[in-house]
Design a protein around this motif. Structure first.
Motif, PDB file in Angstrom:
ATOM      1  N   MET A  85      12.742  31.320 -18.306  1.00  0.00           N
ATOM      2  CA  MET A  85      12.273  30.666 -17.075  1.00  0.00           C
ATOM      3  C   MET A  85      13.174  31.038 -15.902  1.00  0.00           C
ATOM      4  N   ALA A  86      14.465  31.259 -16.159  1.00  0.00           N
ATOM      5  CA  ALA A  86      15.361  31.738 -15.105  1.00  0.00           C
ATOM      6  C   ALA A  86      14.931  33.135 -14.656  1.00  0.00           C
ATOM      7  N   HIS A  87      14.506  33.973 -15.596  1.00  0.00           N
ATOM      8  CA  HIS A  87      13.979  35.288 -15.211  1.00  0.00           C
ATOM      9  C   HIS A  87      12.679  35.141 -14.417  1.00  0.00           C
ATOM     10  N   PHE A  88      11.843  34.180 -14.778  1.00  0.00           N
ATOM     11  CA  PHE A  88      10.629  33.909 -13.995  1.00  0.00           C
ATOM     12  C   PHE A  88      11.021  33.571 -12.549  1.00  0.00           C
ATOM     13  N   GLN A  89      12.029  32.722 -12.392  1.00  0.00           N
ATOM     14  CA  GLN A  89      12.514  32.360 -11.056  1.00  0.00           C
ATOM     15  C   GLN A  89      13.001  33.616 -10.314  1.00  0.00           C
ATOM     16  N   GLN A  90      13.760  34.455 -11.000  1.00  0.00           N
ATOM     17  CA  GLN A  90      14.242  35.692 -10.385  1.00  0.00           C
ATOM     18  C   GLN A  90      13.067  36.585  -9.965  1.00  0.00           C
ATOM     19  N   GLY A  91      12.053  36.651 -10.802  1.00  0.00           N
ATOM     20  CA  GLY A  91      10.872  37.441 -10.476  1.00  0.00           C
ATOM     21  C   GLY A  91      10.154  36.918  -9.250  1.00  0.00           C
ATOM     22  N   GLU A  92      10.049  35.595  -9.163  1.00  0.00           N
ATOM     23  CA  GLU A  92       9.397  34.978  -8.004  1.00  0.00           C
ATOM     24  C   GLU A  92      10.166  35.272  -6.717  1.00  0.00           C
ATOM     25  N   GLN A  93      11.473  35.462  -6.836  1.00  0.00           N
ATOM     26  CA  GLN A  93      12.307  35.732  -5.666  1.00  0.00           C
ATOM     27  C   GLN A  93      12.505  37.222  -5.421  1.00  0.00           C
ATOM     28  N   GLY A  94      11.820  38.067  -6.209  1.00  0.00           N
ATOM     29  CA  GLY A  94      11.901  39.506  -6.026  1.00  0.00           C
ATOM     30  C   GLY A  94      13.236  40.118  -6.428  1.00  0.00           C
ATOM     31  N   GLU A  95      13.937  39.483  -7.348  1.00  0.00           N
ATOM     32  CA  GLU A  95      15.273  39.944  -7.738  1.00  0.00           C
ATOM     33  C   GLU A  95      15.289  40.853  -8.962  1.00  0.00           C
ATOM     34  N   LEU A  96      14.156  41.065  -9.609  1.00  0.00           N
ATOM     35  CA  LEU A  96      14.138  41.853 -10.838  1.00  0.00           C
ATOM     36  C   LEU A  96      13.737  43.301 -10.575  1.00  0.00           C
ATOM     37  N   ASP A  97      14.366  44.208 -11.319  1.00  0.00           N
ATOM     38  CA  ASP A  97      13.951  45.609 -11.292  1.00  0.00           C
ATOM     39  C   ASP A  97      13.929  46.127 -12.726  1.00  0.00           C
ATOM     40  N   HIS A  98      13.703  47.408 -12.919  1.00  0.00           N
ATOM     41  CA  HIS A  98      13.542  47.954 -14.267  1.00  0.00           C
ATOM     42  C   HIS A  98      14.817  47.896 -15.109  1.00  0.00           C
ATOM     43  N   ASP A  99      15.986  47.667 -14.514  1.00  0.00           N
ATOM     44  CA  ASP A  99      17.244  47.578 -15.261  1.00  0.00           C
ATOM     45  C   ASP A  99      17.735  46.144 -15.447  1.00  0.00           C
ATOM     46  N   SER A 100      17.011  45.171 -14.962  1.00  0.00           N
ATOM     47  CA  SER A 100      17.472  43.781 -14.985  1.00  0.00           C
ATOM     48  C   SER A 100      17.683  43.220 -16.383  1.00  0.00           C
ATOM     49  N   PRO A 106      23.639  41.686 -13.560  1.00  0.00           N
ATOM     50  CA  PRO A 106      23.761  40.428 -12.811  1.00  0.00           C
ATOM     51  C   PRO A 106      22.615  39.450 -13.103  1.00  0.00           C
ATOM     52  N   GLU A 107      21.404  39.976 -13.270  1.00  0.00           N
ATOM     53  CA  GLU A 107      20.251  39.109 -13.536  1.00  0.00           C
ATOM     54  C   GLU A 107      20.345  38.472 -14.918  1.00  0.00           C
ATOM     55  N   GLU A 108      20.805  39.247 -15.902  1.00  0.00           N
ATOM     56  CA  GLU A 108      20.955  38.724 -17.264  1.00  0.00           C
ATOM     57  C   GLU A 108      22.062  37.673 -17.307  1.00  0.00           C
ATOM     58  N   ASN A 109      23.171  37.951 -16.639  1.00  0.00           N
ATOM     59  CA  ASN A 109      24.278  36.988 -16.605  1.00  0.00           C
ATOM     60  C   ASN A 109      23.865  35.694 -15.899  1.00  0.00           C
ATOM     61  N   GLU A 110      23.119  35.834 -14.806  1.00  0.00           N
ATOM     62  CA  GLU A 110      22.644  34.650 -14.087  1.00  0.00           C
ATOM     63  C   GLU A 110      21.676  33.834 -14.955  1.00  0.00           C
ATOM     64  N   ALA A 111      20.793  34.506 -15.686  1.00  0.00           N
ATOM     65  CA  ALA A 111      19.854  33.796 -16.561  1.00  0.00           C
ATOM     66  C   ALA A 111      20.594  33.048 -17.661  1.00  0.00           C
ATOM     67  N   ASN A 112      21.641  33.650 -18.209  1.00  0.00           N
ATOM     68  CA  ASN A 112      22.445  32.967 -19.220  1.00  0.00           C
ATOM     69  C   ASN A 112      23.123  31.721 -18.647  1.00  0.00           C
ATOM     70  N   ALA A 113      23.724  31.854 -17.482  1.00  0.00           N
ATOM     71  CA  ALA A 113      24.401  30.719 -16.857  1.00  0.00           C
ATOM     72  C   ALA A 113      23.408  29.619 -16.476  1.00  0.00           C
ATOM     73  N   THR A 114      22.292  30.007 -15.913  1.00  0.00           N
ATOM     74  CA  THR A 114      21.274  29.043 -15.500  1.00  0.00           C
ATOM     75  C   THR A 114      20.705  28.302 -16.702  1.00  0.00           C
TER      76      THR A 114
END
Length: 128
Positions: A85-100, A106-114
């Motif tokens: 769901m944290a990745h869903f949030q990142q996707g909604e904010q346009g923060e994801l790319d093919h390496d996320s 950074p996106e994976e670390n943020e999803a773990n922390a969130t």
């Protein structure tokens, strides 16, 4: 897609079914993550067609979350769901790319922390 009966005894953990936990968890996760709503979620016995072993996946194109539930305890399933769901949030904010999805990104670390924050909030409200 495999449809599962969440009321079967296979999904009971300490008298709490997975569906009962999801009823409490999902509104709290949406509020904590400030999401516009609940994304589409598929509960599966396994995830096929993955380039790495995983218990969950978020597909940014379809906005769909898949979580493996087979042979896992309820809290572990919820933590995986919080992470996706944290990745869903990142996707909604346009923060994801093919390496996320890479470990250590950074996106994976943020999803773990969130996910950790969501789970602490959930356990405070649901100590059982």
């Amino acid at each position: 897609m495999l449809a599962l009966d969440l009321f079967e005894s296979d999904f009971k953990t300490n008298d709490l079914t997975l569906i009962d936990a999801l009823r409490d968890f999902l509104p709290l996760a949406v509020k904590t993550l400030k999401l516009p709503g609940i994304p589409k979620i598929s509960l599966e016995k396994s995830i096929e067609k993955s380039n790495v072993p995983t218990f969950g996946r978020f597909e940014n194109e379809s906005k769909e979350i898949t979580v493996v539930i087979n042979n896992r305890n309820t809290v572990d399933i919820l933590r995986t769901l919080a992470h996706e769901m944290a990745h869903f949030q990142q996707g909604e904010q346009g923060e994801l790319d093919h390496d996320s999805w890479h470990t250590g990104s950074p996106e994976e670390n943020e999803a773990n922390a969130t996910a950790g924050v969501v789970m602490r909030n959930y356990s405070e409200q649901n100590p059982e």
